[in-house]
Design a protein around this motif. Structure first.
Motif, PDB file in Angstrom:
ATOM      1  N   LEU A 257       0.850  -1.187   0.000  1.00 32.20           N
ATOM      2  CA  LEU A 257       0.000   0.000   0.000  1.00 32.20           C
ATOM      3  C   LEU A 257       0.881   1.231   0.000  1.00 32.20           C
ATOM      4  CD1 LEU A 257       0.067   1.309   3.115  1.00 32.20           C
ATOM      5  CD2 LEU A 257      -1.288  -0.725   3.560  1.00 32.20           C
ATOM      6  N   THR A 258       0.278   2.348  -0.313  1.00 28.70           N
ATOM      7  CA  THR A 258       0.961   3.640  -0.278  1.00 28.70           C
ATOM      8  C   THR A 258       0.251   4.504   0.744  1.00 28.70           C
ATOM      9  OG1 THR A 258       1.541   3.463  -2.617  1.00 28.70           O
ATOM     10  CG2 THR A 258       1.609   5.660  -1.655  1.00 28.70           C
ATOM     11  N   VAL A 259       1.011   5.217   1.546  1.00 26.83           N
ATOM     12  CA  VAL A 259       0.429   6.132   2.533  1.00 26.83           C
ATOM     13  C   VAL A 259       1.089   7.495   2.350  1.00 26.83           C
ATOM     14  CG1 VAL A 259       2.073   5.418   4.336  1.00 26.83           C
ATOM     15  CG2 VAL A 259      -0.082   6.499   4.985  1.00 26.83           C
ATOM     16  N   LEU A 260       0.277   8.541   2.435  1.00 26.60           N
ATOM     17  CA  LEU A 260       0.803   9.892   2.316  1.00 26.60           C
ATOM     18  C   LEU A 260       1.608  10.246   3.560  1.00 26.60           C
ATOM     19  CD1 LEU A 260      -2.319  11.701   0.836  1.00 26.60           C
ATOM     20  CD2 LEU A 260      -0.264  10.944  -0.370  1.00 26.60           C
ATOM     21  N   GLY A 261       2.683  10.972   3.357  1.00 28.82           N
ATOM     22  CA  GLY A 261       3.546  11.354   4.465  1.00 28.82           C
ATOM     23  C   GLY A 261       2.872  12.263   5.473  1.00 28.82           C
ATOM     24  N   ASN A 262       1.797  12.942   5.053  1.00 27.68           N
ATOM     25  CA  ASN A 262       1.105  13.849   5.981  1.00 27.68           C
ATOM     26  C   ASN A 262      -0.072  13.168   6.674  1.00 27.68           C
ATOM     27  OD1 ASN A 262      -0.682  13.666   3.882  1.00 27.68           O
ATOM     28  ND2 ASN A 262      -0.942  15.862   3.579  1.00 27.68           N
ATOM     29  N   ASN A 263      -0.022  11.837   6.778  1.00 25.47           N
ATOM     30  CA  ASN A 263      -1.068  11.068   7.460  1.00 25.47           C
ATOM     31  C   ASN A 263      -0.430  10.210   8.563  1.00 25.47           C
ATOM     32  OD1 ASN A 263      -3.277   9.575   8.238  1.00 25.47           O
ATOM     33  ND2 ASN A 263      -3.958   9.128   6.160  1.00 25.47           N
ATOM     34  N   PRO A 264       0.012  10.864   9.641  1.00 28.10           N
ATOM     35  CA  PRO A 264       0.731  10.123  10.687  1.00 28.10           C
ATOM     36  C   PRO A 264      -0.107   9.050  11.368  1.00 28.10           C
ATOM     37  CG  PRO A 264       0.268  12.355  11.430  1.00 28.10           C
ATOM     38  CD  PRO A 264      -0.117  12.288   9.966  1.00 28.10           C
ATOM     39  N   ALA A 265      -1.429   9.228  11.471  1.00 32.88           N
ATOM     40  CA  ALA A 265      -2.270   8.213  12.119  1.00 32.88           C
ATOM     41  C   ALA A 265      -2.269   6.931  11.286  1.00 32.88           C
ATOM     42  CB  ALA A 265      -3.685   8.736  12.308  1.00 32.88           C
ATOM     43  N   ALA A 266      -2.417   7.061   9.971  1.00 37.13           N
ATOM     44  CA  ALA A 266      -2.400   5.879   9.102  1.00 37.13           C
ATOM     45  C   ALA A 266      -1.024   5.226   9.131  1.00 37.13           C
ATOM     46  CB  ALA A 266      -2.779   6.261   7.677  1.00 37.13           C
ATOM     47  N   LEU A 267       0.020   6.018   9.059  1.00 34.74           N
ATOM     48  CA  LEU A 267       1.375   5.479   9.087  1.00 34.74           C
ATOM     49  C   LEU A 267       1.623   4.706  10.376  1.00 34.74           C
ATOM     50  CD1 LEU A 267       4.076   5.240   7.657  1.00 34.74           C
ATOM     51  CD2 LEU A 267       4.731   7.423   8.664  1.00 34.74           C
ATOM     52  N   ALA A 268       1.180   5.240  11.500  1.00 32.47           N
ATOM     53  CA  ALA A 268       1.351   4.557  12.791  1.00 32.47           C
ATOM     54  C   ALA A 268       0.586   3.238  12.807  1.00 32.47           C
ATOM     55  CB  ALA A 268       0.893   5.458  13.931  1.00 32.47           C
TER      56      ALA A 268
ATOM     57  N   MET B  48       2.291  -0.415  13.165  1.00 33.89           N
ATOM     58  CA  MET B  48       1.886  -1.278  14.278  1.00 33.89           C
ATOM     59  C   MET B  48       1.492  -2.670  13.768  1.00 33.89           C
ATOM     60  SD  MET B  48      -1.337  -0.888  16.879  1.00 33.89           S
ATOM     61  CE  MET B  48      -2.477  -1.391  15.592  1.00 33.89           C
ATOM     62  N   LEU B  49       0.929  -2.728  12.561  1.00 37.04           N
ATOM     63  CA  LEU B  49       0.502  -3.998  11.983  1.00 37.04           C
ATOM     64  C   LEU B  49       1.620  -4.717  11.228  1.00 37.04           C
ATOM     65  CD1 LEU B  49      -3.057  -2.968  10.757  1.00 37.04           C
ATOM     66  CD2 LEU B  49      -2.458  -4.323  12.781  1.00 37.04           C
ATOM     67  N   GLY B  50       2.826  -4.162  11.258  1.00 37.20           N
ATOM     68  CA  GLY B  50       3.972  -4.852  10.681  1.00 37.20           C
ATOM     69  C   GLY B  50       4.374  -4.415   9.283  1.00 37.20           C
ATOM     70  N   TYR B  51       3.736  -3.402   8.741  1.00 41.75           N
ATOM     71  CA  TYR B  51       4.137  -2.891   7.426  1.00 41.75           C
ATOM     72  C   TYR B  51       5.425  -2.087   7.590  1.00 41.75           C
ATOM     73  CZ  TYR B  51      -0.446  -4.217   5.690  1.00 41.75           C
ATOM     74  OH  TYR B  51      -1.559  -4.933   5.321  1.00 41.75           O
ATOM     75  N   THR B  52       6.321  -2.216   6.625  1.00 41.91           N
ATOM     76  CA  THR B  52       7.594  -1.504   6.678  1.00 41.91           C
ATOM     77  C   THR B  52       7.789  -0.685   5.408  1.00 41.91           C
ATOM     78  OG1 THR B  52       8.769  -3.388   5.717  1.00 41.91           O
ATOM     79  CG2 THR B  52       8.695  -3.257   8.131  1.00 41.91           C
ATOM     80  N   THR B  53       8.516   0.401   5.523  1.00 46.39           N
ATOM     81  CA  THR B  53       8.801   1.269   4.384  1.00 46.39           C
ATOM     82  C   THR B  53       9.750   0.561   3.427  1.00 46.39           C
ATOM     83  OG1 THR B  53       8.513   3.228   5.760  1.00 46.39           O
ATOM     84  CG2 THR B  53       9.736   3.506   3.696  1.00 46.39           C
ATOM     85  N   GLN B  54       9.370   0.538   2.150  1.00 49.43           N
ATOM     86  CA  GLN B  54      10.194  -0.089   1.131  1.00 49.43           C
ATOM     87  C   GLN B  54      10.883   0.946   0.247  1.00 49.43           C
ATOM     88  OE1 GLN B  54      10.691  -3.553   1.067  1.00 49.43           O
ATOM     89  NE2 GLN B  54       9.740  -3.158   3.033  1.00 49.43           N
ATOM     90  N   ASN B  55      10.296   2.096   0.100  1.00 52.51           N
ATOM     91  CA  ASN B  55      10.916   3.189  -0.658  1.00 52.51           C
ATOM     92  C   ASN B  55      10.262   4.484  -0.239  1.00 52.51           C
ATOM     93  OD1 ASN B  55       8.467   3.512  -2.183  1.00 52.51           O
ATOM     94  ND2 ASN B  55       9.092   1.817  -3.468  1.00 52.51           N
ATOM     95  N   GLN B  56      10.845   5.590  -0.655  1.00 54.84           N
ATOM     96  CA  GLN B  56      10.281   6.898  -0.378  1.00 54.84           C
ATOM     97  C   GLN B  56      10.268   7.684  -1.678  1.00 54.84           C
ATOM     98  OE1 GLN B  56      12.768   8.520   2.751  1.00 54.84           O
ATOM     99  NE2 GLN B  56      11.265   7.899   4.274  1.00 54.84           N
ATOM    100  N   THR B  57       9.255   8.498  -1.834  1.00 54.17           N
ATOM    101  CA  THR B  57       9.161   9.379  -2.993  1.00 54.17           C
ATOM    102  C   THR B  57       9.498  10.781  -2.537  1.00 54.17           C
ATOM    103  OG1 THR B  57       7.454   7.997  -3.958  1.00 54.17           O
ATOM    104  CG2 THR B  57       7.637  10.236  -4.802  1.00 54.17           C
ATOM    105  N   LEU B  58      10.424  11.405  -3.208  1.00 54.14           N
ATOM    106  CA  LEU B  58      10.814  12.768  -2.881  1.00 54.14           C
ATOM    107  C   LEU B  58      10.387  13.681  -4.031  1.00 54.14           C
ATOM    108  CD1 LEU B  58      14.406  11.973  -1.575  1.00 54.14           C
ATOM    109  CD2 LEU B  58      12.294  12.157  -0.253  1.00 54.14           C
ATOM    110  N   ARG B  59      10.077  14.925  -3.711  1.00 49.81           N
ATOM    111  CA  ARG B  59       9.598  15.863  -4.737  1.00 49.81           C
ATOM    112  C   ARG B  59      10.204  17.228  -4.504  1.00 49.81           C
ATOM    113  NH1 ARG B  59       3.331  15.895  -4.971  1.00 49.81           N
ATOM    114  NH2 ARG B  59       3.780  13.861  -5.845  1.00 49.81           N
ATOM    115  N   ALA B  60      10.592  17.892  -5.571  1.00 49.42           N
ATOM    116  CA  ALA B  60      11.094  19.266  -5.513  1.00 49.42           C
ATOM    117  C   ALA B  60      10.222  20.125  -6.407  1.00 49.42           C
ATOM    118  CB  ALA B  60      12.549  19.347  -5.965  1.00 49.42           C
ATOM    119  N   ASN B  61       9.843  21.290  -5.934  1.00 50.01           N
ATOM    120  CA  ASN B  61       9.037  22.214  -6.741  1.00 50.01           C
ATOM    121  C   ASN B  61       9.922  23.214  -7.427  1.00 50.01           C
ATOM    122  OD1 ASN B  61       6.648  20.997  -5.951  1.00 50.01           O
ATOM    123  ND2 ASN B  61       6.493  22.275  -4.118  1.00 50.01           N
TER     124      ASN B  61
END
Length: 97
Positions: free
Chosen positions: A69-80, A84-97
């Protein structure tokens, strides 16, 4: 998930996906959670946990390698919750304007 009034207060959508055909990747068929929504009044009642458990069971019955799944970085409740359920970060998307 339905509430006592038979109204849908939460849902998720899971589909099958596969890695791109490339010599750079190990080929995988996996389940991809495209959407997870829980209405504000249903939050904090383990509804999302139940939906994720059902999605994981579906992934396993389909003999798919994993659930992603993908979770937005500005959604700390979903990320937590996911962590807690064992999902781990596999990559990160970075953006520059």
């Amino acid at each position: 998930h339905q509430n006592q009034d038979a109204q849908i207060d939460a849902f998720c959508h899971v589909t099958t996906a596969q890695t791109s055909p490339s010599p750079l990747f190990i080929a995988h068929r996996f389940a991809y959670l495209t959407t997870l929504y829980v209405a504000p009044e249903a939050r904090r009642h383990h509804v999302a946990t139940q939906l994720l458990s059902s999605a994981k069971q579906w992934q396993q019955t389909q003999a798919l390698d994993y659930l992603e799944l993908t979770v937005l970085g500005n959604n700390p409740a979903a990320l937590a919750l996911y962590q807690m359920l064992g999902y781990t970060t596999q990559n990160q998307t970075l953006r520059a304007n």
